[in-house]
Design an enzyme around this catalytic site. Structure first.
Site, short mmCIF file in Angstrom:
data_model
loop_
_atom_site.label_atom_id
_atom_site.label_comp_id
_atom_site.label_asym_id
_atom_site.label_seq_id
_atom_site.Cartn_x
_atom_site.Cartn_y
_atom_site.Cartn_z
CD GLU A 118 11.67 1.17 -9.08
OE1 GLU A 118 11.40 0.60 -7.96
OE2 GLU A 118 10.72 1.31 -9.97
CG PHE A 126 -2.14 0.69 1.14
CD1 PHE A 126 -3.23 0.18 0.31
CD2 PHE A 126 -2.58 1.95 1.62
CE1 PHE A 126 -4.27 0.96 0.00
CE2 PHE A 126 -3.44 2.92 1.33
CZ PHE A 126 -4.58 2.32 0.68
CE LYS A 184 10.03 0.11 -16.12
NZ LYS A 184 9.90 1.54 -15.90
N GLY A 231 8.15 10.84 -5.90
CA GLY A 231 7.80 9.34 -5.71
C GLY A 231 8.09 8.67 -7.40
#
Lengths: 413, 413
Positions: free
Chosen positions: A183, A13, A198, A180
């Site tokens: 990483e 979360f 990726k 934010g």
């Protein structure tokens, strides 16, 4: 296709998890609710009052009412255990964890086959850009020859800010982290690991090529300094950390993550800040381009929500290209036009990396060489000498004129 | 999802039909073959020797071995009859005919429901860009607030050439036609009909809004002259025929096709020649952008092939947003910042169209006004006076400075 109401079990979360909570509250397109959230730290103050938190994974995994597990932690190993357990209990999975998807790609293929359940991970590559879905569905027949993209939002944010505002690396990294975008371990971004994860995932869906991220030539942005930004500004270029993969023969693919001087002719030139952009080239549709936000809570949560919606009508990746096994090997011997700047004492070593040299410049600070070098030699140089700034040229040649060339004798060093 | 080998019955063997034949021959991703082709003119020499041609539609429609009809004619009415007959005989349909899809949209919805068979038409909007599929699948939950795009390749080709090379309208149109980019009836392109068909289709998939193309405010590029190109060059703009639709309230959408001055800040600025580009704006994913070739045999055939492939695993559009019926009405009273140039004698009429005026310039040739006007008033002006050049401003205001404003008294006319 029957649309079910979904009870979601959510792991994590943080930024994206809370974003998903908000996005789910604001959309009425998906019949889904978060039934329970598994977190690591029950002491942490959470910005919500109507969410059922637990620290016990089995409360989600073993709940028969929960039909889908959404995995948004930043621990790749724990995430893989969650995914395995969820599939075993008959639950479809959505994850945004590119490190986990990358490191366990082959196992995830096997698990999906074994349990006949989907694992969807659109948010793991380019966040809001539906690139995996398009590679799977739309480009399933037209022969892709190339993908090239800016796939890491935080390095793009750092490079954009550094170029436009003259800030240094540390300052821009701090800003990216506070927003934010970065990483929690900045090395994942700035050393190109995240982009390599990726690219590995994209290679599987674009070409059916199964490789490990560590097989991909990977050069980060740490060594790029004011000299490179000045050079870029003079030439009207931008510097982007670009992930590329293209066919070098019917069977082989060159795949690499290397900073690049991008000219205004490229669609990637306009992809700034946390935006990502991906160019695809196909035999018939020619060049296509997708761009969108590549980082941030809402764009990532939006991609997660799209996967949740897709699960509701039993969508799964078919991995057709892997089954057709078109491309089977990596080509690390491929030669690229590249700019390399090193301190004076590394001049000979840098020189030896090149197959051919177009421009060689020397000043008090160092030596700058432009020419052709193979992926493998560039990787070795970068791995052995952190101070080597390596940037790909846009197109076949840079626009350096012969007038700029200074005579340079290696024997003088 | 079982992948079947498909026998295709093809209607039409023009530019795109022949392109599909070639693309099918070169790809091994789709298990499909063209069993028979229905054409209008059997005397015409065809560039192929291994194709079974007929002039009798029933030879395709009634052949039980043919499971899919691909409709690539340029006759919208005949095309609709073909689609109806095909569905009645239990065959799925792929079409690239935007006029037919636009004019019979509601009937196509009913027919698909009645026969429980898909009609796919990705190639009908933006050719190679998978925009319909993405609006259907990826944006099914995130609330779209806006789509804006260059959706007509031939007008974009004409406008790009005219701006860059100073060619006039007739010359560039001839070049576009000779390259196979323009519709056989040029009015479909240059008067914005083609773009309006596509915008209507996109509105249905983006917002669930069912309208007719004739409801869309539509202003073509015929009146754009050297004054507009000079103005654009001075300001660093390009001129693009832009289709836009966005929410003006929870229930209403403004939808229009009007030429626009596009600044370098817009992703559409770099979309030149026959490329198309579409910007989407959503509540959570922010702005996204797709571009690719919007005309030409291969890009269109590539989109058709993608639909054929999708039919092979029983894909169909779900039209979720239409069923949720979010947006229900068109807002034609919406006001836009716009540039209007008219001959002197139409000055008063043009003036009366504006709700507010920012800049008014007069010279010997005519009058040029920049200000706010409603879609409805602009449509009336354009409909009544072909000589009125109407171009939307980029952003809220153009960069015209007050120093450029000349005093102008309407009573002097």
């Amino acid at each position: 296709m029957n649309k079910q109401t979904l009870n979601i079990g959510l792991f994590g979360f943080g930024c994206v998890g809370y974003g998903l909570y908000q996005v789910l509250n604001k959309t009425n397109g998906v019949q889904a609710r978060i039934k329970k959230v598994c977190i690591k730290n029950p002491q942490k103050v959470r910005p919500v009052s109507d969410v059922d938190f637990t620290i016990t994974a089995s409360e989600l995994i073993d709940d028969p009412e929960i039909t889908i597990i959404v995995e948004l932690t930043d621990d790749a190993d724990a995430a893989f255990e969650i995914v395995k357990a969820a599939l075993k209990q008959g639950k479809g999975v959505v994850t945004a964890n590119k490190k986990m998807v990358s490191e366990h790609f082959a196992e995830l293929l096997d698990l999906q086959k074994q349990y006949q359940l989907p694992v969807l991970y659109e948010a793991a590559a380019c966040a809001s850009i539906p690139i995996i879905r398009n590679l799977e569905e739309y480009y399933d027949n037209d022969t892709l020859s190339r993908i090239e993209g800016i796939v890491n939002g935080s390095t793009n944010f750092i490079l954009s800010k550094a170029l436009n505002e003259g800030l240094d690396f540390g300052e821009t990294l701090s800003i990216a982290q506070s927003l934010g975008y970065a990483e929690s371990n900045p090395s994942l971004d700035v050393d190109g690991f995240d982009a390599a994860y990726k690219l590995q995932i994209l290679c599987a869906h674009a070409f059916g090529l199964l490789i490990s991220a560590s097989d991909i030539t990977r050069i980060g942005i740490r060594s790029i300094g004011q000299e490179e930004f000045r050079y870029a500004r003079e030439k009207g270029f931008k510097i982007k950390l670009v992930a590329q993969a293209f066919k070098t023969s019917e069977q082989s693919i060159a795949a690499f993550v290397i900073p690049k001087f991008v000219s205004a002719q490229s669609p990637l030139f306009g992809v700034d800040d946390v935006y990502n952009g991906v160019i695809t080239e196909t035999a018939f549709a020619d060049r296509q381009f997708f761009s969108g936000k590549g980082a941030g809570a809402y764009p990532t949560a939006s991609a997660v929500l799209s996967d949740i919606s897709a699960l509701s009508y039993n969508y799964r990746y078919e991995y057709k290209k892997i089954h057709n096994a078109n491309a089977t090997e990596l080509d690390t011997d491929f030669r690229l036009q590249v700019y390399v700047r090193v301190p004076l004492e590394l001049g000979k070593i840098a020189h030896s990396v090149f197959d051919s040299i177009d421009v060689l410049q020397q000043d008090k600070k160092g030596i700058c060489i432009t020419g052709l070098a193979s992926l493998q030699r560039l990787q070795e140089l970068s791995g052995n000498f952190q101070e080597a700034a390596i940037v790909l040229c846009d197109g076949e040649k840079t626009s350096v004129t012969t007038a700029e060339i200074q005579t340079f004798e290696l024997s003088e060093l």
